[in-house]
Each structure stands twice: as C-alpha cells, then as structure tokens.
Scaffold this active site. Sequence first.
Site, PDB file in Angstrom:
ATOM      1  N   ASP A   1      27.052 -22.777 -28.789  1.00 40.83           N
ATOM      2  CA  ASP A   1      27.971 -22.635 -27.669  1.00 40.83           C
ATOM      3  C   ASP A   1      29.386 -22.450 -28.203  1.00 40.83           C
ATOM      4  O   ASP A   1      29.590 -22.159 -29.380  1.00 40.83           O
ATOM      5  CB  ASP A   1      27.885 -23.856 -26.757  1.00 40.83           C
ATOM      6  CG  ASP A   1      28.001 -25.169 -27.549  1.00 40.83           C
ATOM      7  OD1 ASP A   1      28.640 -25.152 -28.625  1.00 40.83           O
ATOM      8  OD2 ASP A   1      27.448 -26.189 -27.113  1.00 40.83           O
TER       9      ASP A   1
ATOM     10  N   HIS B   1      19.276 -19.967 -31.320  1.00 36.37           N
ATOM     11  CA  HIS B   1      19.997 -20.193 -30.070  1.00 36.37           C
ATOM     12  C   HIS B   1      21.500 -20.169 -30.355  1.00 36.37           C
ATOM     13  O   HIS B   1      22.113 -21.194 -30.648  1.00 36.37           O
ATOM     14  CB  HIS B   1      19.573 -21.554 -29.492  1.00 36.37           C
ATOM     15  CG  HIS B   1      20.164 -21.864 -28.156  1.00 36.37           C
ATOM     16  ND1 HIS B   1      19.569 -21.510 -26.960  1.00 36.37           N
ATOM     17  CD2 HIS B   1      21.308 -22.516 -27.818  1.00 36.37           C
ATOM     18  CE1 HIS B   1      20.314 -21.939 -25.959  1.00 36.37           C
ATOM     19  NE2 HIS B   1      21.380 -22.542 -26.446  1.00 36.37           N
TER      20      HIS B   1
ATOM     21  N   ASP C   1       9.669 -19.473 -32.681  1.00 33.49           N
ATOM     22  CA  ASP C   1      10.978 -18.832 -32.837  1.00 33.49           C
ATOM     23  C   ASP C   1      11.366 -18.199 -31.504  1.00 33.49           C
ATOM     24  O   ASP C   1      11.138 -17.016 -31.274  1.00 33.49           O
ATOM     25  CB  ASP C   1      10.898 -17.794 -33.959  1.00 33.49           C
ATOM     26  CG  ASP C   1      12.245 -17.155 -34.260  1.00 33.49           C
ATOM     27  OD1 ASP C   1      13.254 -17.630 -33.709  1.00 33.49           O
ATOM     28  OD2 ASP C   1      12.272 -16.192 -35.045  1.00 33.49           O
TER      29      ASP C   1
ATOM     30  N   GLU D   1      18.333 -24.221 -32.012  1.00 36.33           N
ATOM     31  CA  GLU D   1      19.789 -24.281 -32.048  1.00 36.33           C
ATOM     32  C   GLU D   1      20.259 -24.440 -33.487  1.00 36.33           C
ATOM     33  O   GLU D   1      19.534 -24.948 -34.360  1.00 36.33           O
ATOM     34  CB  GLU D   1      20.310 -25.444 -31.207  1.00 36.33           C
ATOM     35  CG  GLU D   1      21.817 -25.536 -31.177  1.00 36.33           C
ATOM     36  CD  GLU D   1      22.394 -25.719 -29.794  1.00 36.33           C
ATOM     37  OE1 GLU D   1      23.331 -24.980 -29.435  1.00 36.33           O
ATOM     38  OE2 GLU D   1      21.906 -26.599 -29.070  1.00 36.33           O
TER      39      GLU D   1
END
Length: 866
Positions: free
Chosen positions: A143, A440, A485, A494
């Site tokens: 993020d 991610h 995956d 992540e």
Amino acid sequence: MRPARLAVMAIGLALGLATLTDAAPACRDVPAPGAFTCKQQQSWGKCKETWMIQGGWCAATCGRCSGAIPPPTSPSPSPTPTPAPPQLTGNVREYGKVLGLSYLFYYAQRSGKLSSAPYNPISWRKDSHLTDRVPGGFYDAGDHLKLNFPLGTSLSFLAWGALEFGAAHASLGQSAANLATVRWGADYLMACHISDNQYIAQIGDPGPDHSYWGRPEEQTGPRAAASALASASLLFRASDPEYAAACLDHARRLFKFASKYEGKYSASLPGPTYVYPSYNFEDDLAYAAAWLYRATGEAAYLTAARGYLKRWQPNPYVSWDSVGMPAHLLLLSMGAPPADGINHQQQFDTFLAAWQKGGSGIRFSPRGLAVPPLGNWGNNRHSANAAFLMTVHAKYTKDAAMRATCLAWADKQLAYMLGLRGSDRSYVVGYGKNPPVQCHHRGASCPNRPAPCNYNVAFAVPTPNPQVLYGALVGGPGPDDKYVDKRSDYQANEVATDYNAGFTGALAGLVQLLPAAATLYFALQKAALRGTNCRFQVWQLDKHFRPSRMVLEQFYATADYKEFSDALTALLQLEPLQGDGKPRAAAFACAGPVKDQRCIMTNLGWTVDAAKVQSDFGIRSTVLNDFEAVGYGVPVLTDNDLVVLHGVPAEDKGPKVVLGPGTGLGEAVLHWDETTNNYKVHASEGAHATFAPRGWKQRALQAHVEQERGHCSVERVACGSGLVRIYDFLRSDEPSQYPKDRMDHTKKVSPSDVTTTALDKTDPVAVEALDMFLSIVGAEAGNMALRSLASGGVFICGGIFPKVLERVQAGGVLEAFLWRASRFHDKVLKDIPLYVVTEEKIGLLGTREQAIRIAEELRADVTIAT
C-alpha cells in the site's frame, strides 16, 4: 508513536558508519562471484542479467558506470578500499546475489522526491506524495501508508546487519546500497521528530489508502498524520560524524521522552494505527536502551535496558512488535554479564531452543520452514528474523557447536525461501525457480505509463505484475507448505519493509560466516576403484569448500582385502585420519553399474554400499559409476586441461557431452540443475548402439565386425580394442596396399603398438587405422552433440586422444564432428565447441566434487541433528 523506537533507529544510524565506509567508487570492475573474469561474463552475455546489474558486478566492462550506486554524499575521511568479492559457491553464492536484489526492493519502496536522489534504479518509480506533512520515507508494504512503528524496527535491523556483517556487504559491493537505504529512512524519521515531545508516527489513513489501487505517484488529496524513529548513529560515525551526532542526539532526547511518559503509541490513536497496534512497550524501551549503551558505553543505559527486560513478558518471537530477544542478544554480544536478576544468555537460550527444536507453538512444515503461531501472516518473515538473530549469535558465541547449529538452521531456512533446498520454488520476486509473479503490491501491478492503473486493470486480473519487484520476500506458505501465487491473497503474497529487514541481515551473515564454518568439515573421502588396486585420497577443504591440500593418498591391492570395508578400515586406521581428522563426507567411483547407491563389483567380489558406509563408519557418502565421475569432473576443468578443436563460445549452463574412448567407450550428458545450482550427470549406454558407418570402407569394417562378433556397436570400433580391431581389418582387407608391413606379428597387437607406429610413421596400416579410429570418435561426438544440443560443449577424454594430439589436430576429428555433408550437422554443430581433455585424473576430480557436495549438505544436516 513510541519515541523508544525512534531512539533505536537513530542510534543504529550513528553506530554504523564506523564500520561501513566508502564501498562504491565511481567506476570500476568488481568481478562477480565465481572463478570467471568480467571479460568472460561479458562474452557470455551475462551483463544483461538482473543479478549482475543489481549486484553491481563488472560495471566498467558492462558499460554501467553511470548506473553504479554512488557512495554517500558526505565523503569518508579515510575511505577503505572494497576487498575483492569472495569466490562463493553453492547456497552462499546465491545468498550474495539475493542480498543485492533485497536492497533493490527498498529502492522501490521509497516515497518522496526520487528525482533528487543520487540514484534511482527503479524506472517505474517517480516522485510521489510530495505534499505529505513529512515527505520521504518508505511505503510500508503493498500500500502507500508510511508507518514509522514497523519502519523503525526494519531500519534498525538493516543497520545492525551492516554493522555485524560489513565485510560481506563490502565484498559484494552492497555497502553503499545499505547506507543509502538506512539514510533515506533516517532522514525521514528525524524529520518526523518535530519537537522534543512531538513525533509524527504515521502518514496515511488505512481506510482511504486501502480503498485506492493505483500508482503512489497518482494518489492525490490530503493524508492524515499521526506519531516514531529508531537506529542510526553507529552506522554513520566514521564517514559523517555530524550526521551521526544528530542521530544520537535525537535518540537520547526521544529515549528520555519515552521513558518519562511510558505507554503504547497506538493507545493514543487507536483508529488510524490499528494496522500496526502495539501490544507492549517494555521491549522497545529495552531495545532502545541497549543500542544507546552500545553507542555511548554509559552504564545508565545498561541499567535501563535490564530494568525494562525484567518487566517484559518474554516470548521467542521477533517482529516489528517484539524486540525483547534482539535486546537480549545485543547486550549478550557486548559481553553484558548476568546481573539484576537478568541472564541474557539464559534468556536467549530459550529463543534458540524454541526455534531450533520447536517450542512456544513454533513447528516445522513438512519441508522444513519454521512457523510460529502468529496467524500464518507472513510466515517467511518470522523465520527470516529468527535466522538473522542466529547469524549474529553465531558471530559472537564461543561455543563452536552452537555456532555451527545456528548457521545451519539459518542456512536451511533461507535455502527454503530461495527454493535451493526443501521447497520447490523461490519466494523472492524476480529470483530463482518459479518466483512469485503476483505479489500484492499496487505499484508493481500497474502497467507502464501512460496506461491507466486501477482495481479493474491491475488488481482483479489473473496475469503477472507488469513490473518486477526484484528482491521482495513475499509472506510465503502456510504450515503445510501450501502456497498460491495470487495477488488477492495478501497474507501469502504481500511484501513489506519489515519482511526484508531481518532477511537481508541473515543473507549477509551467511555470506560472511558460512565459508569459515566449512572448516568444521575439513576432510572428505574419495576412492577410485578399479580391477587390481584401489586408490584413496583424503582432502582438506578451505573456507569456501574448495580443496586446499591433499591429506594423504593411499593405494591398496584389491587381492589383499576380501571386502571393500576391509580396505576402508585399513585406511581409517592411519594416523592422519584419527580424531578430528576422520573424513565426514565421501564419494566412491566404481567400475561397474550403480543402483540405489550400491555397486557390486563382480570381478572383485566387492560391494560398495553408501548405506553400509554410513552405518559402519559414520561417513556420509555417495557411490557413482567411474564414467559418471568423469562427467562430474568436466565443470571444474580449466583452460590448461583442454585442447580446443572447435573454438566457438560455450553457452553458460548449456548441456555438455562427454565421451571417453579407452578400455571401453563411456558416454554421458550433463544438464544444469537449478535446484542444486550445478550440473547433473546422466549416464548413457549409447556406446552400445549400432555403429553408423560413413563411406564404403567403414561399411566394410562394420560387416567385418558383425561377422566376427555378431553385432557392431559404436564401442567395438571406438575404444582401445576397437583401434586394434580396425587395424586388423585393414591389414587383412588390403594386404597388397601395404607390402612393407613392419609390425612385429609374433606378439599380440595392443592399442599402444598401433599408436606408436602410427605416430612414427613406420607402419602405414597403423596410420590409416588411427585416422579411421579418430574419425569414428569425432562422428560419434557429433551424434551425441545433436542428440543433446550440447551448447555447453563436447569433451573427449580418455587416455588415447592426449597421446595422439598430432593426428587429432590434423583435422580429421573436427571434419567428422561437423560432417558438412549433412545440412543438419553443419547447421547445428557449427555453434557447438569441441575439446580434448588432457587432464588424466578427470575422474578423480569429479569424484572429489561429488564428495564436496556431500560435505556442503552435511554441514546443515549434521549440525541440525545435534
């Protein structure tokens, strides 16, 4: 934010430059690990490979000087030259590669004005979030939140890893990358310290941030700020004293603030800090005080650290919210004795026992990953953090057995994560076998500009990320080794700054310490077994697991010993092999078929059985066929061991072919094995295939042999006895052509008779016989090359070719190899190199290499078992 964590970061930065000085001159060649020059790497096309680029190898030769990581902007008062990189082998070599990739991941996580940075190797990352209350720093994970609480631990671990393993960083050209990473974080964290009693701990609100899937450069709008810093003054003390002093000043003031107003930062702002809540604060204050004690030597900080450790509820886990065990280790490494009811060694022993043997809920997956009971979120990171602490402990402990155990445990865990041993895949993006392609991560999932990036086109698609986030360690598998995956599975896929922090330190620790630990397994056993005698060699290995000296060489007449075990017993009774001199790893090459690590030598009545050697002598071994051993000797040959017949470049890791005309004709193919990072030899019985003659005279030879033997295999005309057979055929077929045959026919003709009279030209029949023999072998070499597409080269060994090089180099062998009459031969074989091996002991070299591989495996297995 807890000011304690800020203090830790500042101290680590101040400490670090004492050991890490200028490690990256503006432009020079640093050879890549291995025994190859930069010119060779360039000729093989290695300059374009990612691990070469990110490792900074061969910058001048490869024309990358402008992209080399620069030294810190503040010059060191006494720069130390970077030592040449060590000649690394096996897993250690791979750890060196991944260390460079790991720092590349931190470049991709940077926030702020990247355009003003001295170096930005990530082409798809640009300036971002310049309007934050405090620009800069690092994005936490996939993020765009900037979370100083976990960042403090991450940067302290990176600084700590460089302090302890500076030699590994320097030898691999990664010192500057470490300094640049830590400094980028320290600049930001100190900027967040806006007054003595105010600290901005977090920028970004998890709710709005997580609802946005796109590039950080394109995220607009105000970002909330909450309140942290941690470890730097030691890291910059030598090269930038002023900067180090600033870090230390921040650390002192923040520790004073934190110890006066104790508490958890997340208690004051539970809303925006819920993604990284704090569960206790005593470990953070202890960790900060321990670093301050290391930085200043002031006893008050030691007392404070011990006081907080007494209040801390011990647990063996290591993460952004659990740094009690790192605090114990830090004080233990400084020699702090038991006092005030605190025994650092005793406490750290509980950590070691839990992770090495299983305890406090820690268990091992079926394939060997250590998994703590922490919800299966980012299992790799927990094991990597434990591995980092074990490498640090291995550096300082005086217990040799514990040192070996710690290194072996760390080696096993990291080998699992890299897909080198245990697992069947890599968990590091952009590295190794079957690496993750859907980590991610918002930025990596975005296509190249100007294409738009949003949830629909970047997240909710089943395709690989357009950008490769090199070096990022993903969360990893569950306790059952299962892993998918898939971008949406953030627990497994992540990436985060804290995931790579301990991982990076552990990589450097293993690179620096594992080669030295190899001396624990200094001897290896090797035997070459043939008809009338057996030869044993015992070698001492150096710290890089390479042979340093032969301890002894012993020959035994096979007739004197009823069983192989009797001869081995006699060997092991010799004085140099007593006590610690006893070999622990062995390889035995036998002239006979091998099945299930067992060879029955029919002519001798001997059985060589690896399982029996293990049970009877306690020596781990492997049994291989003698020509299989020849194959394993090929990769370690040097230019001095070869005569080039077809001098085209060999493809790196390309298949190789070896054939050996001697008593018989041995054939084998070598294929590169990514799981072992070495060649695997595949034995062949191709020599028993039917001979394919070329031309009327060879067809007549085939008919002659079929009449004599019933079948004409390749071996019957391409070995020592085959040379004699060719001679006999020519002499009987065309006596009128050679009226002055000068050979003595009163004795049986031998291969050496034919070669001797051919070379001195006293017998024209022998000259033709030898040339036909060489042509047949050359043709078979070409056939083998076609079957296996041997772009790594074809190697002709055995005792005959080196003795007749004059005739070999006359051209007949190469002509038969290329066979331009066939467009397929000429089209393919023109790009395949052909060599004659002049090293007579190639089989011994190969057997020794197999024993070395056993020794490398033994290092981990034995120490783990103890």
